[in-house]
Design a protein around this motif. Structure first.
Motif, PDB file in Angstrom:
ATOM      1  N   ASP A 136      -2.332  25.402  59.754  1.00  0.00           N
ATOM      2  CA  ASP A 136      -0.879  26.223  59.559  1.00  0.00           C
ATOM      3  C   ASP A 136       0.129  25.755  60.462  1.00  0.00           C
ATOM      4  O   ASP A 136      -0.358  26.144  61.708  1.00  0.00           O
ATOM      5  N   PRO A 137       0.989  25.269  60.314  1.00  0.00           N
ATOM      6  CA  PRO A 137       2.242  25.025  61.198  1.00  0.00           C
ATOM      7  C   PRO A 137       3.011  26.130  61.533  1.00  0.00           C
ATOM      8  O   PRO A 137       3.917  25.882  62.642  1.00  0.00           O
ATOM      9  N   ILE A 138       2.792  26.961  61.017  1.00  0.00           N
ATOM     10  CA  ILE A 138       3.483  28.417  61.319  1.00  0.00           C
ATOM     11  C   ILE A 138       2.967  28.957  62.419  1.00  0.00           C
ATOM     12  O   ILE A 138       1.824  29.484  62.397  1.00  0.00           O
ATOM     13  N   ILE A 139       3.510  29.115  63.514  1.00  0.00           N
ATOM     14  CA  ILE A 139       2.772  29.658  64.921  1.00  0.00           C
ATOM     15  C   ILE A 139       3.078  31.049  64.931  1.00  0.00           C
ATOM     16  O   ILE A 139       2.300  32.004  65.111  1.00  0.00           O
ATOM     17  N   ASP A 140       4.175  31.577  64.547  1.00  0.00           N
ATOM     18  CA  ASP A 140       4.516  32.932  64.764  1.00  0.00           C
ATOM     19  C   ASP A 140       5.670  33.243  63.722  1.00  0.00           C
ATOM     20  O   ASP A 140       6.435  32.359  63.223  1.00  0.00           O
ATOM     21  N   HIS A 141       5.883  34.741  63.733  1.00  0.00           N
ATOM     22  CA  HIS A 141       7.126  35.332  63.116  1.00  0.00           C
ATOM     23  C   HIS A 141       8.244  34.863  63.846  1.00  0.00           C
ATOM     24  O   HIS A 141       8.109  34.756  65.037  1.00  0.00           O
ATOM     25  N   VAL A 142       9.279  34.455  63.122  1.00  0.00           N
ATOM     26  CA  VAL A 142      10.746  34.529  63.745  1.00  0.00           C
ATOM     27  C   VAL A 142      11.867  35.129  62.897  1.00  0.00           C
ATOM     28  O   VAL A 142      11.852  35.295  61.831  1.00  0.00           O
ATOM     29  N   ALA A 143      12.409  36.083  64.022  1.00  0.00           N
ATOM     30  CA  ALA A 143      13.569  36.924  63.322  1.00  0.00           C
ATOM     31  C   ALA A 143      14.446  37.218  64.121  1.00  0.00           C
ATOM     32  O   ALA A 143      14.457  37.084  65.410  1.00  0.00           O
ATOM     33  N   ALA A 144      15.552  37.765  63.634  1.00  0.00           N
ATOM     34  CA  ALA A 144      16.863  37.806  64.601  1.00  0.00           C
ATOM     35  C   ALA A 144      17.644  38.966  64.191  1.00  0.00           C
ATOM     36  O   ALA A 144      17.723  39.361  62.976  1.00  0.00           O
ATOM     37  N   VAL A 145      18.251  39.704  65.255  1.00  0.00           N
ATOM     38  CA  VAL A 145      19.305  40.746  65.029  1.00  0.00           C
ATOM     39  C   VAL A 145      20.484  40.718  66.185  1.00  0.00           C
ATOM     40  O   VAL A 145      20.185  40.039  67.139  1.00  0.00           O
ATOM     41  N   SER A 146      21.658  41.526  65.709  1.00  0.00           N
ATOM     42  CA  SER A 146      22.587  41.258  66.519  1.00  0.00           C
ATOM     43  C   SER A 146      22.654  42.673  67.130  1.00  0.00           C
ATOM     44  O   SER A 146      22.287  43.759  66.662  1.00  0.00           O
ATOM     45  N   CYS A 147      23.331  42.796  68.403  1.00  0.00           N
ATOM     46  CA  CYS A 147      23.580  43.904  68.959  1.00  0.00           C
ATOM     47  C   CYS A 147      24.869  43.712  69.711  1.00  0.00           C
ATOM     48  O   CYS A 147      25.296  42.528  70.014  1.00  0.00           O
ATOM     49  N   GLY A 148      25.427  45.008  69.977  1.00  0.00           N
ATOM     50  CA  GLY A 148      26.814  44.731  70.776  1.00  0.00           C
ATOM     51  C   GLY A 148      27.135  46.194  71.261  1.00  0.00           C
ATOM     52  O   GLY A 148      26.687  47.152  71.158  1.00  0.00           O
ATOM     53  N   ILE A 149      28.326  46.013  72.075  1.00  0.00           N
ATOM     54  CA  ILE A 149      28.845  47.269  72.556  1.00  0.00           C
ATOM     55  C   ILE A 149      30.005  47.675  71.501  1.00  0.00           C
ATOM     56  O   ILE A 149      31.033  46.929  71.693  1.00  0.00           O
ATOM     57  N   TYR A 150      29.582  48.660  71.055  1.00  0.00           N
ATOM     58  CA  TYR A 150      30.806  49.129  69.981  1.00  0.00           C
ATOM     59  C   TYR A 150      31.170  50.606  70.697  1.00  0.00           C
ATOM     60  O   TYR A 150      30.458  51.558  70.661  1.00  0.00           O
ATOM     61  N   ALA A 151      32.472  50.876  70.753  1.00  0.00           N
ATOM     62  CA  ALA A 151      33.209  51.885  71.095  1.00  0.00           C
ATOM     63  C   ALA A 151      32.481  52.368  72.310  1.00  0.00           C
ATOM     64  O   ALA A 151      32.145  53.723  72.611  1.00  0.00           O
ATOM     65  N   GLY A 152      32.138  51.616  73.036  1.00  0.00           N
ATOM     66  CA  GLY A 152      31.556  51.702  74.403  1.00  0.00           C
ATOM     67  C   GLY A 152      29.968  52.155  74.480  1.00  0.00           C
ATOM     68  O   GLY A 152      29.350  52.422  75.605  1.00  0.00           O
ATOM     69  N   GLN A 153      29.495  52.016  73.259  1.00  0.00           N
ATOM     70  CA  GLN A 153      28.187  52.275  73.086  1.00  0.00           C
ATOM     71  C   GLN A 153      27.307  51.133  72.788  1.00  0.00           C
ATOM     72  O   GLN A 153      27.816  50.325  71.738  1.00  0.00           O
ATOM     73  N   PRO A 154      25.961  50.747  73.269  1.00  0.00           N
ATOM     74  CA  PRO A 154      25.237  49.833  72.763  1.00  0.00           C
ATOM     75  C   PRO A 154      24.778  50.154  71.414  1.00  0.00           C
ATOM     76  O   PRO A 154      24.113  51.095  71.121  1.00  0.00           O
ATOM     77  N   VAL A 155      24.813  49.117  70.558  1.00  0.00           N
ATOM     78  CA  VAL A 155      24.311  49.760  69.117  1.00  0.00           C
ATOM     79  C   VAL A 155      23.656  48.428  68.447  1.00  0.00           C
ATOM     80  O   VAL A 155      23.853  47.365  68.975  1.00  0.00           O
ATOM     81  N   LEU A 156      22.766  48.873  67.540  1.00  0.00           N
ATOM     82  CA  LEU A 156      21.796  47.757  67.009  1.00  0.00           C
ATOM     83  C   LEU A 156      22.320  47.325  65.495  1.00  0.00           C
ATOM     84  O   LEU A 156      23.004  48.156  64.868  1.00  0.00           O
ATOM     85  N   ASP A 157      22.442  46.003  65.372  1.00  0.00           N
ATOM     86  CA  ASP A 157      22.679  45.458  63.994  1.00  0.00           C
ATOM     87  C   ASP A 157      24.151  45.813  63.264  1.00  0.00           C
ATOM     88  O   ASP A 157      24.179  46.806  62.646  1.00  0.00           O
ATOM     89  N   LEU A 158      24.942  45.112  64.098  1.00  0.00           N
ATOM     90  CA  LEU A 158      26.425  45.447  63.883  1.00  0.00           C
ATOM     91  C   LEU A 158      26.684  45.029  62.399  1.00  0.00           C
ATOM     92  O   LEU A 158      26.514  43.959  61.963  1.00  0.00           O
ATOM     93  N   ASP A 159      27.389  46.070  61.673  1.00  0.00           N
ATOM     94  CA  ASP A 159      28.164  45.742  60.326  1.00  0.00           C
ATOM     95  C   ASP A 159      29.523  45.017  60.733  1.00  0.00           C
ATOM     96  O   ASP A 159      29.999  45.022  61.768  1.00  0.00           O
ATOM     97  N   TYR A 160      30.158  44.697  59.637  1.00  0.00           N
ATOM     98  CA  TYR A 160      31.518  43.807  59.933  1.00  0.00           C
ATOM     99  C   TYR A 160      32.161  45.092  60.617  1.00  0.00           C
ATOM    100  O   TYR A 160      33.101  44.551  61.469  1.00  0.00           O
TER     101      TYR A 160
END
Lengths: 237, 237, 237, 237, 237, 237
Positions: free
Chosen positions: E153-177
């Motif tokens: 099996d050439p797949i070593i591990d899962h790979v996944a991604a997410v965005s985070c950011g500082i919105y209105a002064g607060q750290p938030v997960l998974d920003l929408d538009y």
């Protein structure tokens, strides 16, 4: 006799799901068997420059295929740096077909762009794009009417399309890919709800056809389009 | 009634002058009234890659317009950096039409490229290109036969094309530019010497048409093509 | 000695046929032996942006070759998606040459585009394009004068061009393709009716040349251009 | 009289600094006054396809300008998506000029690519590119000779270039930008160490010139090139 | 506080539907809230040329957006004739991210192309493309394993991604538009199933950020990716 | 241990020479070891269209490499007809990084274009471009301030960048090409004079990294950037 087991004059199962994307003024996903096309209609406040001060609007179309809509992967046109001749031919056809069902004076100086993107291809994508594109267009125009931006309905009639061809010596309706790739003669027929013709494109590759074959295919097409228009009516409510 | 004074079923004066360039294997200048198209046929020793080891040959076409072939100057496609959708659509049609008259097995694994360049345009350039392109193709194939490179004649039949349309409510043959630009419905018909159909393209812009109008136009086209084939025969001797 | 049997200082037969296309404001087909170039001049009401409010006009040129103007087929530049360096170099030369014969102030803020399209090539196409291009330009300007759009003649003098080179050790006038492809040194000379020089382009490929060779070629060119100007005069009447 | 205060036959200060980049087989930065051009020569093991099995090598050149080499910023050609006609014309000239000083048989089936990139422009960039390009070429060939890859020196002679023109009614050597932009007639002269001519390009924009003016400019050029060759000799040691 | 009413560390609803197209070796439609991306994986028998005879395979990605995936219509890249810088940047990121989870030696000399096409965009499309692209890749590799074409099996591990950011002064997960377009600082985090980092891209527009803010966002991302990997596991069964 | 003999936290020798071209409003040549980048800043009186009537200015960047900046010659992007994905990614990064150090309101509705052209490459070109680009930008803004065109200094802080990576198992500062091409993990860090982060781009190819490795690299980067800012200060006086 047909690879799919359909009778000669049988359409593939048709479904038209509307409201498929939240952004577009009108949208649908049309499925004709394994051919799936996502159609969106975008309203633009300005008509193209050549219509300035004519009071007339415009409807145009663009067509694309996802790279893996096809059996083997097709190179992405954006990466290739240009649209193929086939793509341009198809999107010109879609635009012409939809314009024939529109009163451009009632539309006023604005443009509606219909994007037809093939998610999965199994023959007949240009016909599906016309049939589904009309639904997206209808829904977008409904918004204009509801908002009062346009007062008189610019949609004159339904527009729908289907392919027919001579497969294994028999005239058949709504060719799928297996039939399309071995048919010597095939054609695309665009008609209105009133059974008027908008576009007839019949073509032979490595073959020729007779006037009576042409008429037989036209008979098939008329019946097929009538069913497609029923599906359009159900979709737009 | 017609701007040119022609009767409804009258072609424009047709002339086909062969041997127009010294380099090409086959060439002619076809004039249909004020529409003048220079056609050359080039024999290439290799078929396109997708035909490798199939024993089949290929005929393809390219189409262009000199910038001032038209009433106002058209931008040069080479300067624009791409061929328009219209150009691509036309050259694909010419190629398909000519291939329908060729036995690609008898041609063998080689390619003939037919270039059709419009020197002066007055409507009907794609039809003139097909009719003249066939003459260039015929002459090039004659060279192959004379040299013994090809032993069995790959040309199955004549191929010629003419446009028809509904102008001022009347079905007319061989539209010139004045007619073409105001006709709501027009069509291009490609036929063989045996009156078999190769391609029918009927299209309405801002209008629709009926089955019986379609057949009336086809009647006109059949007669027109017969005259064009007579002109082809005279040209190729 | 020369492949064509011409004497060293002999031009090929020259003919200039005017009025070759009905659309262009000025046009001619120039033939220098087997080199045939179709030249059209188009009047545009606006000068290019960089001349806005200067009162000056512009003359520019574009150059092209039909794919089978050459012995083996050349790829169509529109299909390749760009003009070759050679094409661009030639059309810049033609434009510069023609502008040198024009009083751009008398022309006023308008542009004349001269299109030079090679129908058949046998060496010396850029020189034929300049000589024929001047005729098309002259005819277009005549229309402006006749219509009173321009009151003072912007054409200062004739402009014509010829190539010369060292072929088989001998200086020769008006190289054809056979000579051009084996000449180590050749040049293009653009002159006015008053024998003033506009452009001299001498170039050696795999060779060098001396000042006296340069002058000998210039002598040949002066005489050749005088003959070409006689042909121009006959053509424009 | 000249904006720079130079006498009519005076070159700008010339400097040629070699070994300017660690990667290239040959390189130099040539400065002619405020015109600075970086030249590199790259040896490639293969000749272009059209020379396959001929035993002959090739020398070619590419030319570019940094966006802010000019007084106002010039759009980057890589961003524009194509090289301008001017760029193509210049790089073809550089290549031709350098090839004229090379015995392509002695070079063997390999290619040397000379890149000339203008860091700062103040007129005469193509001439500086030729003069500096020759130095980069010489250094690269020295590597081939030292390595024994090439046994007989393919460099036949020096190649250098200078511009001359008629500025304010006077013939002047080595025009800078202020002179170049107002000179009606100017020319570029490429010569060898033996004072043989390789390329003469004289051009008038909005003016014409006489044979004797041409010869006066040539006199200036011959002297100027002699000085440039002295600078080349010093640079390559 | 968040426009969507989500808590600071809350992902949007995630769904991954597999087998979405019949042609591709692996495919899924991933929805992260209103961001919908169609991912397909295509197996090609050949690796890119630079890997010839290395025994190593390659995974690459292409990214596109349907024109009306966005709030106002975006010009089709195929019509524009090139992929934007943004598109190229994203597809390079997806390819790098997926390759980090693959043993290219076990894959052998073949290539898997992952196409990610955004059907509807609402922020975070590149992260959704990586997470969904991994599922398509996994399914395609399963086919290779099942067929025995690849044994380990050439797949070593899962790979996944997410965005985070500082919105209105607060750290938030998974920003929408809505969040993404007003966040001064945001980042994309790609991680493996074992919580190892593959790619961190943090960027401030009109702002700056501190080391501790960076670590807070990384904390959010780790938790978010863990949930995404749970969804991947459910999808591939 | 490092190929260059540097210690793990040692920058390459840095030099920043200003005033390198006479035309640009700001310019410098930055050398980080054998990586040499020429940076120019051009002031344009207009901001891009999307900023019209916002009172805000813009800073953007373009990046290029001379063909022989690299060990083997890279094809010229202008000849290839497009900028690579890598080029576009880098120039977007440079623009973002520089904008983060600018008060666009104080700049007013004008644009500064920073061109970064790599003369010689040996790893870390994008970081050198940011560090040198800031110097060019600073010098151009000084001109605006001196002329009174801009009254309040739009430059908020220094911006500089450095790369770090894991080489042979060790965290190292400022990778040269030899290190960069074999490092599994590397990153680019852009910081301000106040040690605030602007951009962090960490990436693994064929590897993964941990949070603590990330922080170790960030430690190295902070120290390195501090030294680069000292060099910037010395350069701009």
């Amino acid at each position: 006799m047909r690879p799919s087991g359909r009778s000669l004059n049988q359409l593939r199962p048709v479904s038209i799901e509307t409201g498929i994307t939240k952004h577009a003024e009108g949208s649908c996903l049309i499925r004709m068997g394994d051919t799936h096309v996502l159609c969106t209609a975008t309203i633009e406040d300005k008509a193209p420059p050549f219509l300035k001060n004519t009071g007339l609007g415009w409807v145009t179309a663009e067509y694309g295929m996802l790279p893996r809509a096809t059996n083997s992967r097709t190179r992405r046109e954006a990466a290739a740096g240009k649209q193929s001749g086939r793509t341009q031919e198809i999107q010109r056809l879609i635009g012409r077909a939809l314009r024939a069902g529109v009163d451009r004076s009632a539309l006023g100086e604005r443009q509606i762009v219909v994007d037809c993107d093939v998610i999965q291809a199994d023959g007949g994508t240009r016909c599906a794009a016309i049939t589904g594109g009309w639904v997206a267009l209808r829904l977008a125009v409904n918004k204009l009417l509801k908002a009062g931006t346009v007062v008189s309905d610019p949609i004159i009639d339904h527009v729908a399309a289907v392919s027919c061809g001579i497969y294994a010596g028999q005239p058949v309706l709504d060719l799928d890919y297996a039939e399309d790739s071995s048919a010597g003669t095939d054609g695309n027929f665009v008609l209105t709800g009133a059974r008027r013709l908008i576009e007839v494109q019949m073509s032979a590759e490595g073959a020729t056809f007779s006037r009576s074959e042409m008429l037989t295919l036209l008979d098939l097409a008329e019946a097929g389009v009538a069913d497609l228009i029923t599906a359009q009516k159900a979709a737009v409510g």
